[in-house]
Design a protein around this motif. Structure first.
Motif, short mmCIF file in Angstrom:
data_model
loop_
_atom_site.label_atom_id
_atom_site.label_comp_id
_atom_site.label_asym_id
_atom_site.label_seq_id
_atom_site.Cartn_x
_atom_site.Cartn_y
_atom_site.Cartn_z
N LEU A 1 0.83 -1.21 0.00
CA LEU A 1 0.00 0.00 0.00
C LEU A 1 0.86 1.26 0.00
CD1 LEU A 1 -2.84 -1.01 2.50
CD2 LEU A 1 -2.96 -0.92 0.00
N SER A 2 1.95 1.22 0.74
CA SER A 2 2.87 2.36 0.78
C SER A 2 3.41 2.64 -0.63
CB SER A 2 4.01 2.05 1.74
OG SER A 2 5.01 3.05 1.67
N PHE A 3 3.76 1.59 -1.35
CA PHE A 3 4.29 1.75 -2.70
C PHE A 3 3.24 2.37 -3.63
CE2 PHE A 3 4.69 0.07 -7.04
CZ PHE A 3 5.93 0.59 -7.39
N LEU A 4 2.01 1.85 -3.60
CA LEU A 4 0.96 2.38 -4.48
C LEU A 4 0.67 3.84 -4.15
CD1 LEU A 4 -1.48 -0.67 -4.67
CD2 LEU A 4 0.08 0.15 -6.46
N ARG A 5 0.70 4.18 -2.85
CA ARG A 5 0.46 5.57 -2.44
C ARG A 5 1.60 6.46 -2.95
NH1 ARG A 5 -1.30 6.40 3.52
NH2 ARG A 5 0.52 5.11 3.90
N ASP A 6 2.85 6.01 -2.79
CA ASP A 6 4.00 6.80 -3.27
C ASP A 6 3.98 6.93 -4.79
OD1 ASP A 6 4.87 7.22 -0.71
OD2 ASP A 6 6.45 5.70 -0.76
N ALA A 7 3.56 5.87 -5.46
CA ALA A 7 3.49 5.93 -6.93
C ALA A 7 2.45 6.97 -7.36
CB ALA A 7 3.13 4.55 -7.50
N SER A 8 1.31 6.98 -6.66
CA SER A 8 0.28 7.96 -6.97
C SER A 8 0.78 9.38 -6.72
CB SER A 8 -0.97 7.68 -6.12
OG SER A 8 -1.97 8.63 -6.39
N ASP A 9 1.43 9.58 -5.58
CA ASP A 9 1.99 10.91 -5.28
C ASP A 9 2.96 11.35 -6.37
OD1 ASP A 9 0.58 11.18 -2.91
OD2 ASP A 9 2.22 10.46 -1.65
N ARG A 10 3.76 10.40 -6.82
CA ARG A 10 4.79 10.74 -7.83
C ARG A 10 4.17 11.12 -9.17
NH1 ARG A 10 7.32 12.30 -11.08
NH2 ARG A 10 9.46 11.88 -11.81
N VAL A 11 3.17 10.38 -9.63
CA VAL A 11 2.60 10.69 -10.94
C VAL A 11 1.75 11.96 -10.90
CG1 VAL A 11 2.66 8.31 -11.76
CG2 VAL A 11 0.59 9.14 -10.65
N GLU A 12 1.28 12.34 -9.72
CA GLU A 12 0.53 13.60 -9.61
C GLU A 12 1.41 14.80 -9.92
OE1 GLU A 12 -2.71 14.07 -9.30
OE2 GLU A 12 -2.98 11.91 -9.26
N LEU A 13 2.72 14.62 -9.80
CA LEU A 13 3.65 15.72 -10.09
C LEU A 13 3.85 15.92 -11.60
CD1 LEU A 13 6.47 14.82 -7.50
CD2 LEU A 13 4.63 16.52 -7.23
N GLU A 14 3.42 14.93 -12.38
CA GLU A 14 3.65 15.00 -13.83
C GLU A 14 2.66 15.96 -14.49
OE1 GLU A 14 6.24 13.00 -15.56
OE2 GLU A 14 6.78 13.23 -13.46
N ASP A 15 3.11 16.60 -15.55
CA ASP A 15 2.29 17.56 -16.30
C ASP A 15 1.35 16.80 -17.23
OD1 ASP A 15 1.23 19.53 -17.82
OD2 ASP A 15 3.12 20.38 -18.52
N ARG A 16 0.06 16.96 -17.02
CA ARG A 16 -0.92 16.24 -17.84
C ARG A 16 -0.97 16.77 -19.28
NH1 ARG A 16 -6.27 13.70 -15.51
NH2 ARG A 16 -5.51 12.84 -13.57
N GLU A 17 -0.74 18.06 -19.42
CA GLU A 17 -0.87 18.66 -20.76
C GLU A 17 0.20 18.11 -21.70
OE1 GLU A 17 -3.50 20.48 -21.48
OE2 GLU A 17 -4.09 20.13 -19.39
#
Length: 416
Positions: free
Chosen positions: A286-302
């Motif tokens: 769960l910690s890994f999936l949470r950290d992965a989500s946090d990390r991809v939120e930093l990416e520019d969607r545009e």
């Protein structure tokens, strides 16, 4: 055993020991085994060495006494015995002898869950084997004969596994990574890497191949990834591997595909195996999936990044179609109260897992009951519905983020 070896019960220095008796003519084998045991035996997953004696005919090595071998343990606790060879039987096979063996091991041991996955107890034993091997490799010792019979089980307070039988182990010369093409001594039929069978260059990777076979043997209650006894060496040489029996555990398919790669250069190191998701607790998953989500939120969607492209490319395998179809109605209803999610988007699936995990205490009791407790129940809820999600996200993050600070703990082992 080989070289006229016999193992006896005995007492040495007032403690119960296993006495390994070797024919004096094989004194060089005994000396090499003793040297490598002395170098490595201060590790909990290597069998301990206590002393050596000899007479005119034999050399006697006093070793830590263990309860049984890994081979015995798996066969005793699996539903049906799968013998190593058609002509072989366990020493403890008859019913009365089985009872004797089981007296030394807790009878409430659970090695496999009801769904066929390895229990925490079995995963601990498997990890012990990897840990012992990582220690040997750190010392520059290649075991060269890893198999279930050469892993011993100790039952002091809890079951633990210890590597034994270093008779054909080799210590690498300083700064060398291989033994060359003329290393003497062979491993055991059915458990050797292809380069061993072909008498090629031997590196630490030969042990990793054998390790893959042993871990598969554990998970599958005594089966082998290269088939029945008489076919194994031929199948190993021709890379005819069958991982069908572990298809229900995507993490193990991934690990065995790496360990059993015919190219030794592509096999992971023992230290890396220790960090593999197959061995992760629910909390770590769960910690890994949470950290992965946090990390991809930093990416520019545009301007979609390589990481985002890679993450969205796994959707078909990770959840197939729309992930919302696999969730319960109360979950979907609660989810929609706060924001809109795209059900074909991996990033949004990770986000919903992260959000519900972060706000678990605020969820309605009905929903908490549906999800189960954190971490085990919560992890199981999503694992049952998306069994391949974790390993697919892991593969993406390994390529793109393994050097990132928050992710080093998932990819870099600090445990010897």
């Amino acid at each position: 055993g080989s070289n006229g070896t016999v193992v006896l019960e005995g007492v040495y220095g007032g403690r119960p020991v296993a006495v390994k008796r070797l024919v004096r003519a094989h004194h060089d084998v005994a000396i090499k085994e003793i040297k490598n045991l002395i170098a490595s035996d201060q590790h909990p997953n290597i069998v301990r060495w206590f002393g050596v004696e000899h007479d005119l005919d034999f050399v006697y090595i006093a070793l830590e006494r263990c309860t049984c071998s890994l081979n015995d343990l798996i066969q005793l606790y699996s539903d049906s015995s799968v013998h190593e060879r058609p002509t072989e039987t366990l020493v403890q096979e008859c019913k009365t002898e089985n009872k004797v063996t089981l007296k030394y091991i807790d009878e409430d041991i659970e090695l496999w869950k009801s769904n066929g996955c390895p229990s925490p107890q079995l995963l601990k034993i498997m990890r012990d084997v990897v840990s012992g091997l990582a220690h040997l490799h750190e010392l520059g010792i290649i075991h060269r004969d890893i198999k279930p019979q050469n892993v011993l089980i100790s039952n002091n307070r809890c079951l633990s596994a210890k590597l034994s039988d270093m008779g054909i182990s080799k210590r690498l010369p300083d700064d060398m990574s291989s033994l060359g093409h003329h290393a003497t001594g062979n491993g055991s039929s059915g458990w050797q890497a292809p380069e061993q069978l072909l008498h090629g260059r031997q590196t630490r990777a030969v042990d990793l191949f054998s390790l893959g076979c042993v871990l598969f043997f554990c998970i599958t209650k005594g089966k082998h990834p290269f088939g029945c006894y008489f076919e194994r060496d031929s199948n190993i040489l021709n890379n005819r591997v069958d991982l069908f029996l572990v298809d229900h555990i995507p993490e193990s398919v991934h690990l065995f595909s790496l360990l059993l790669d015919p190219d030794p250069e592509k096999r992971p190191k023992a230290q890396e195996v220790l960090q593999h998701p197959l061995f992760w607790s629910s909390e770590m998953r769960l910690s890994f999936l949470r950290d992965a989500s946090d990390r991809v939120e930093l990416e520019d969607r545009e301007n979609e990044s390589e990481l985002l492209k890679a993450l969205e490319s796994i959707g078909a395998v990770a959840f197939g179609g729309k992930w919302g179809d696999k969730l319960d109605t109360p979950f979907i209803a609660d989810m929609g109260r706060y924001r809109k999610y795209k059900f074909d988007c991996t990033r949004d699936l990770l986000r919903v897992i992260r959000n519900k995990l972060n706000h678990y205490r605020e969820l309605p009791k009905e929903l908490q009951g549906l999800l189960g407790s954190v971490p085990e129940g919560f992890d199981n809820y999503f694992t049952v519905r998306f069994p391949k999600l974790l390993i697919e996200v892991y593969k993406v993050m390994y390529i793109h983020c393994r050097e990132d600070g928050p992710f080093q703990k998932y990819f870099t082992s600090t445990v010897a």
